[in-house]
Enzyme design. Structure first.
Site, PDB file in Angstrom:
ATOM      1  CD  GLU A 283      -2.357  -1.331   2.848  1.00 48.74           C
ATOM      2  OE1 GLU A 283      -2.048  -0.493   3.716  1.00 48.74           O
ATOM      3  OE2 GLU A 283      -3.135  -2.275   3.073  1.00 48.74           O
ATOM      4  N   GLY A 285       2.020   4.963  -0.626  1.00 52.76           N
ATOM      5  CA  GLY A 285       1.384   6.243  -0.914  1.00 52.76           C
ATOM      6  C   GLY A 285       2.454   7.231  -1.321  1.00 52.76           C
ATOM      7  NE  ARG A 286       6.210   9.612   3.253  1.00 57.64           N
ATOM      8  CZ  ARG A 286       5.715  10.503   4.116  1.00 57.64           C
ATOM      9  NH1 ARG A 286       5.858  11.783   3.901  1.00 57.64           N
ATOM     10  NH2 ARG A 286       5.088  10.107   5.204  1.00 57.64           N
ATOM     11  NE  ARG A 322       4.571  15.318   4.774  1.00 57.05           N
ATOM     12  CZ  ARG A 322       5.847  15.198   4.960  1.00 57.05           C
ATOM     13  NH1 ARG A 322       6.679  16.049   4.382  1.00 57.05           N
ATOM     14  NH2 ARG A 322       6.332  14.237   5.693  1.00 57.05           N
ATOM     15  CB  CYS A 352      -3.313  34.847  12.002  1.00 55.96           C
ATOM     16  SG  CYS A 352      -3.799  36.018  10.750  1.00 55.96           S
ATOM     17  CD  GLU A 353      -2.289  28.810  14.126  1.00 55.46           C
ATOM     18  OE1 GLU A 353      -1.461  28.409  14.966  1.00 55.46           O
ATOM     19  OE2 GLU A 353      -3.479  28.492  14.123  1.00 55.46           O
ATOM     20  CE1 TYR A 380      -0.523  10.497   3.549  1.00 53.70           C
ATOM     21  CE2 TYR A 380       1.787  10.280   2.942  1.00 53.70           C
ATOM     22  CZ  TYR A 380       0.575   9.711   3.264  1.00 53.70           C
ATOM     23  OH  TYR A 380       0.451   8.340   3.294  1.00 53.70           O
TER      24      TYR A 380
HETATM   25  N1  LLP Z   1      -1.400   1.909   4.542  1.00 50.54           N
HETATM   26  C1  LLP Z   1      -1.898   2.371   5.702  1.00 50.54           C
HETATM   27  C2  LLP Z   1      -2.771   1.502   6.489  1.00 50.54           C
HETATM   28  C3  LLP Z   1      -1.571   3.673   6.137  1.00 50.54           C
HETATM   29  O1  LLP Z   1      -2.056   4.110   7.293  1.00 50.54           O
HETATM   30  C4  LLP Z   1      -0.733   4.483   5.345  1.00 50.54           C
HETATM   31  C5  LLP Z   1      -0.376   5.845   5.759  1.00 50.54           C
HETATM   32  C6  LLP Z   1      -0.247   3.967   4.133  1.00 50.54           C
HETATM   33  C7  LLP Z   1      -0.596   2.668   3.766  1.00 50.54           C
HETATM   34  C8  LLP Z   1       0.636   4.745   3.209  1.00 50.54           C
HETATM   35  O2  LLP Z   1       1.841   5.107   3.809  1.00 50.54           O
HETATM   36  P1  LLP Z   1       2.996   5.744   2.899  1.00 50.54           P
HETATM   37  O3  LLP Z   1       3.388   4.712   1.881  1.00 50.54           O
HETATM   38  O4  LLP Z   1       2.447   6.950   2.268  1.00 50.54           O
HETATM   39  O5  LLP Z   1       4.079   6.041   3.859  1.00 50.54           O
HETATM   40  N2  LLP Z   1       0.598  12.681   6.820  1.00 50.54           N
HETATM   41  C9  LLP Z   1       1.876  12.033   7.064  1.00 50.54           C
HETATM   42  C10 LLP Z   1       1.850  10.580   6.667  1.00 50.54           C
HETATM   43  C11 LLP Z   1       0.733   9.799   7.311  1.00 50.54           C
HETATM   44  C12 LLP Z   1       0.667   8.388   6.853  1.00 50.54           C
HETATM   45  C13 LLP Z   1      -0.606   7.727   7.293  1.00 50.54           C
HETATM   46  N3  LLP Z   1      -0.775   6.362   6.845  1.00 50.54           N
HETATM   47  C14 LLP Z   1       2.960  12.820   6.343  1.00 50.54           C
HETATM   48  O6  LLP Z   1       2.663  13.843   5.733  1.00 50.54           O
HETATM   49  O7  LLP Z   1       4.133  12.467   6.434  1.00 50.54           O
END
Ligand code: LLP
Length: 425
Positions: A283, A285-286, A322, A352-353, A380
């Site tokens: 899974e 994302g980033r 972030r 304003c922070e 993100y």
């Molecule tokens: N699977 C699950 C169950 C997750 O909770 C997440 C991310 C991912 C996959 C994807 O993770 P990645 O491959 O993107 O690392 N907002 C934060 C990151 C929060 C991630 C939450 N869960 C940031 O900007 O760094």
């Protein structure tokens, strides 16, 4: 650009030509002139290259890459990935609706998250998703009942919490005992046995996700080993799983991080899984979107002080949260290189922070009206943006070769309070 791409398999779509920054065949000057700022700009080529590299690293094995769409859930991004055969990891009914609207295939959707509501379960069951990643005994109970009422069997994988320290920012660690996520490792076997006896549940897999922005293989492999030991114990009891999902979390380079190449990262995992006859799922994302996008913003004012210099830009913490939230570092570069003296700037927004900063202590040569790009903002960024200070959300542009497509219009102020009502009378 001032830094190399973070892995050799990443496309480098952001290039300088005669001192000006371009995304593929489109100059950022042109994007700003046409669509205004602040504006997120993505590269289709970069996105596709990343997905293909991830997918290719799993070639020869039955697998599915489920993009964690919370990283960036803009329809056009989902569409590009869906066309490449991506699956999707969702965490809400809203994300399911989005992915279906973008042309994603419900049969390639896994549903994660600790707080699934009953109506979200119904929505996902009706759509026929691949699997629910169940995170508690109560959730299993609820899903069993809801599926029974719909006369369906819910496909289930348990998200186990392997109690491994991913060595990342505490706010994005998820696989430690102290975190709210997943089922305690010690409780997993009992829960599998319970699930196997339930008429409206079909046990299909197991999953884990230990955190985000992981740049070391060792904690990841430790989690994999723990999951595999459960898989083997389940098999010994006759419970054969269809898939293993090791989550996301693959780190990227923002500054000087050195994450392993994705092929090497995944090869380590594949070696641990060995010949076990299961489908492998991830899974990410980033890793897929982070370095495929930037946030384009314009300098409104310069304030040169005794202690500090401020460059006040038109993007703010509501656009890219972030830095304020995690003290995250994003590279900030001028769109046109300016000859002349640099100074150290705090790059801040109009909110304003005092926490409203995009970068601190950045040495740049700037003038009012200049465009700057906040790099590595594809993940993100937009998806965590808000309307704080009644700021309309930024526009989004997807560059595809020489074409720049407006894939999300800048929000209009009236739409921000369109759902609100004044008191009667
Ligand atoms: N699977 C699950 C169950 C997750 O909770 C997440 C991310 C991912 C996959 C994807 O993770 P990645 O491959 O993107 O690392 N907002 C934060 C990151 C929060 C991630 C939450 N869960 C940031 O900007 O760094």
């Amino acid at each position: 650009m001032t830094r190399p791409p973070d892995t050799p398999d990443s496309a480098q779509p952001f290039v300088r030509r005669d001192g000006a920054l371009w995304v593929e065949g489109v100059s950022l000057d042109a994007v700003a002139a046409r669509y205004g700022t602040p504006c997120y700009v993505y590269s289709r080529a970069a996105l596709e290259a990343r997905f293909r590299a991830f997918d290719a690293a799993l070639a020869g094995r039955d697998h599915l890459v489920c993009y964690a769409m919370k990283a960036n859930s803009t329809l056009a991004i989902l569409d590009v990935l869906a066309r490449l055969g991506a699956g999707f990891d969702i965490v809400s009914g809203g994300e399911l609706a989005r992915v279906l609207a973008a042309g994603g295939d419900a049969k390639r959707v896994v549903f994660s998250g600790v707080g699934k509501r009953e109506e979200e379960m119904r929505q996902a069951l009706a759509a026929g998703i691949l699997c629910f990643n169940v995170e508690s005994a109560s959730e299993l109970e609820r899903l069993d009942r809801v599926a029974g009422e719909m006369r369906l069997r819910a496909p289930v994988s348990f998200r186990v919490n392997p109690d491994v320290d991913p060595k990342t920012h505490p706010y994005i660690s998820t696989g430690l005992k102290e975190n709210k996520f997943g089922i305690a490792y010690e409780d997993a076997l009992a829960l599998y046995r319970d699930a196997a006896r339930r008429p409206n549940i079909a046990v299909v897999g197991i999953d884990c996700h230990i955190g985000s922005q992981i740049t070391e293989v060792a904690p990841y492999l430790e989690a994999v080993d723990k999951v595999l030991s459960l898989v083997d114990r389940l098999a010994a009891e006759g419970m054969l799983l269809h898939h293993l999902d090791f989550g996301g979390g693959f780190g990227i380079r923002y500054r000087d991080e050195n994450p392993p190449e994705i092929a090497a990262f995944l090869a380590g995992i594949l070696a641990r899984v060995g010949e076990r006859p299961v489908k492998l799922m991830f899974e990410p994302g980033r890793w897929l979107v982070g370095n495929a996008g930037l946030l384009l913003t314009r300098v409104e004012y310069l304030k040169h002080g005794v202690e500090r210099n401020f460059a006040i830009v038109d993007a703010a913490m509501n656009d890219l949260m972030r830095p304020a939230l995690y003290d995250a570092w994003h590279e900030i570069v001028p769109v046109a290189v300016r000859a002349g003296g640099t100074r150290h700037y705090e790059i801040v927004g109009p909110v304003c922070e005092s926490g409203d900063f995009l970068g601190r202590e950045r040495e740049l040569a700037l003038a009012e009206g200049d465009l700057v790009a906040v790099m590595s903002a594809g993940a993100y960024g937009m998806s965590m943006s808000s309307n704080y200070n009644t700021r309309p959300r930024a526009a989004e542009v997807l560059v595809d070769g020489a074409a720049a497509h407006l894939v999300r219009e800048r929000e209009r102020v009236e739409s921000l309070f369109a759902l609100e009502r004044r008191l009667p009378g």
